[in-house]
Design an enzyme around this catalytic site. Structure first.
Site, short mmCIF file in Angstrom:
data_model
loop_
_atom_site.label_atom_id
_atom_site.label_comp_id
_atom_site.label_asym_id
_atom_site.label_seq_id
_atom_site.Cartn_x
_atom_site.Cartn_y
_atom_site.Cartn_z
N LEU A 63 148.73 102.54 -47.48
CA LEU A 63 147.62 103.43 -47.13
C LEU A 63 148.10 104.80 -46.68
O LEU A 63 147.43 105.80 -46.88
CB LEU A 63 146.77 102.80 -46.02
N GLY A 64 149.25 104.84 -46.03
CA GLY A 64 149.77 106.11 -45.53
C GLY A 64 151.12 105.91 -44.90
O GLY A 64 151.57 104.78 -44.68
N GLY A 66 154.35 108.03 -42.28
CA GLY A 66 154.80 109.14 -41.47
C GLY A 66 156.28 109.04 -41.24
O GLY A 66 156.99 108.32 -41.95
N LYS A 70 154.93 103.11 -41.65
CA LYS A 70 154.08 103.03 -42.83
C LYS A 70 152.89 102.14 -42.50
O LYS A 70 153.01 101.22 -41.70
CB LYS A 70 154.85 102.46 -44.03
N LYS A 86 150.40 98.56 -39.32
CA LYS A 86 151.33 99.67 -39.12
C LYS A 86 152.72 99.07 -38.89
O LYS A 86 152.93 98.31 -37.96
CB LYS A 86 150.89 100.50 -37.92
N ASP A 179 142.44 113.88 -27.61
CA ASP A 179 142.56 114.42 -28.98
C ASP A 179 141.34 114.01 -29.80
O ASP A 179 141.46 113.61 -30.96
CB ASP A 179 143.84 113.93 -29.64
#
EC number: 2.7.11.1
Length: 502
Positions: A63-64, A66, A70, A86, A179
């Site tokens: 999915l993504g 950094g 992952k 994650k 945030d």
């Protein structure tokens, strides 16, 4: 239909400070459609798509990813539930000094379990990897919805109500997000908001100088003016400012403070230079203006927001509880037929007036369930002592049921537990996160005879050690005076009919 504006919603590029904050906080920073990448397994250097992790999860597409992790779509092979996992490289986060950061984020997610917050399902680890299993939110970012054009007022109001409900809950648990922005608000398949990314969050126990935050963090366009001064700020008030920016964007389709030059944008924020569009109703404009008050001391508070006329239209308090370490939601179609109540030793989403009303309702509650012979058999020994058995305990009492309820509320207030009541069942919810989430205890009262009741205590969430400590140090000492020790009365009840004894 949503009205599409001529210019798309634009977010200014990150400053070096924001880039570093994002690097530290947002482990997942880049979306990708690559399906050939795979997570690392504790058993082998690479695990191909379709492999089984920990004999529980079938790994799906990437999915993504950094710098340190992952994120993969996965399926629980036992329940069929889709989840997001994650996968964090331990060595990388240790070398970068982020191990404490990851632990804190996990701890916070365990503390703030709420229907409008992305759920942390479980955390697993091997020698080289940390696996954080999260709820998979299918609808994507709310940002993508608003980027297509401003929303209808009713839709924007519902999203905002859900956001404020979740933020109020976080604050009641001593957690400040810091945030909040559209990119961190996800939508589930039912169109409900899910707050995500608690990477920059702080808990009240961490704060110094009487609860003042010192860290400069967040996304520039959503930063409160007091954050820019670097003189310290209150996390709760900074979150309210960010919620005000979000409300403005939902209704306007663009940011209230925006400029290609970030210093100019910061000046606008500091001076509170914005203008509500003409389509904002007077009530909405007043609410936004109160939320974007540059003076944090006079800025509207969460309870005031929830009492505001624009906010209250169509609003329903979300009702939920934690049972067996799972979040369970109570869906009631009729607010007037509300059979549960909420009170707390700390601040909560319910107003003080609501809490008073709920406490007064105790006297008009329905009669508690009576125990039949089979129930009594299952209880076995009702000698009047605080009989403990694994994750449950029970005792007999001759005290009025309202007195027992009041004593439980008194205990909860002393230890800052939240109390949820439904008929003659009381749920005590702690705010301290343990290894298995906050301690949750259910106390039920059953009628044994017209003058005697059985009080049954069960652990519904949290770890057993914390439960036993709470029972031994808090519950038992304070409930002992309510326990009934006349064994002959209890034995008389235990004389069952011959057909049952056989």
């Amino acid at each position: 239909m949503a009205q599409v504006l001529s210019t798309p919603l634009a977010i200014p590029g990150p400053t070096p400070i924001q880039f570093m904050a994002g690097l530290l906080a947002r482990i997942v920073t880049k979306n990708t459609n690559k399906e050939t990448s795979t997570p690392e397994s504790p058993r082998s250097p690479r695990t191909p798509q379709g492999s089984i992790l920990m004999d529980k999860y079938e790994i799906g597409k990437l999915l993504g990813h950094g710098s340190f992790a992952k994120v993969y779509l996965a399926r629980n092979i036992h329940s069929g539930e889709d989840v997001a996992i994650k996968v964090i490289d331990k060595e990388k986060i240790v070398k970068s000094g982020l191990a404490g950061h990851i632990k804190r984020e996990i701890s916070i997610l365990r503390r703030v379990r709420h229907p409008y917050i992305v759920h942390l399902l479980e955390v697993m680890a091997t020698k080289t990897k940390i696996y954080i299993v999260m709820e998979y939110v299918r609808g994507g970012e709310l940002y993508n919805t608003v980027a297509r054009g401003r929303l209808r007022e009713g839709t924007a109001r519902r999203y905002f109500q859900q956001l404020i409900s979740s933020v109020a809950f976080c604050h009641s648990r001593g957690v400040y997000h810091r945030d909040l922005k559209l990119e961190n608000l996800l939508l589930d398949d039912k169109g409900n908001v899910k707050v995500s990314d608690f990477g920059l969050s702080v808990v009240s126990e961490q704060l110094k100088q009487e609860g003042i935050c010192q860290t400069f963090c967040g996304t520039p366009a959503y930063l409160a003016p007091e954050v820019l001064t670097r003189k310290g700020y209150e996390g709760a008030k900074a979150d309210i400012w960010s919620c005000g920016v979000i409300l403005f964007v939902l209704m306007a389709g663009y940011l209230p403070f925006d400029d290609k030059n970030i210093l100019v944008m910061y000046t606008k924020i500091y001076k509170g230079q914005f203008k509500c569009p003409k389509w904002f109703s007077p009530e909405l404009a007043r609410l936004v203006t109160r939320m974007l008050d540059t003076n944090p001391d006079t800025r509207i508070t969460i309870p005031e927001i929830m009492k505001h006329r624009w906010f209250k239209k169509g609003f329903k308090h979300v009702k939920f509880y934690i049972e067996n370490d799972k979040l369970c939601r109570e869906d009631d179609d009729n607010d007037d037929d509300d059979s549960s109540s909420l009170s707390s030793g700390r601040s909560s989403t319910a107003s003080e007036g609501d809490a008073e009303f709920d406490i007064k309702r105790v006297d008009s509650m329905p009669r508690p369930a009576s125990l039949n012979a089979f129930d009594i058999l299952s209880f076995s020994d009702l000698s009047g002592l605080f009989e403990e058995g694994g994750q449950g305990a029970r005792f007999v009492s001759a005290a009025p049921m309202t007195k027992i309820i009041s004593k439980l509320e008194e205990i909860a207030k002393e230890v800052k537990f939240m109390v949820r009541k439904k008929d003659w069942s009381v749920r005590l919810e702690g705010c301290r996160e343990g290894a298995k989430g906050p301690l949750t205890i259910r106390v039920e009262i059953f009628e044994l005879t017209p003058s005697l009741v059985v009080v049954e205590v069960k652990k519904k969430g949290g770890n057993i050690e914390e439960y036993e400590e709470f029972c031994n140090k808090e519950l038992r000492p304070q409930l002992e005076k309510l326990m009934h020790y006349q064994a002959d009365e209890v034995e008389e009840v235990m004389c069952l009919p011959p057909e049952i004894e056989q």
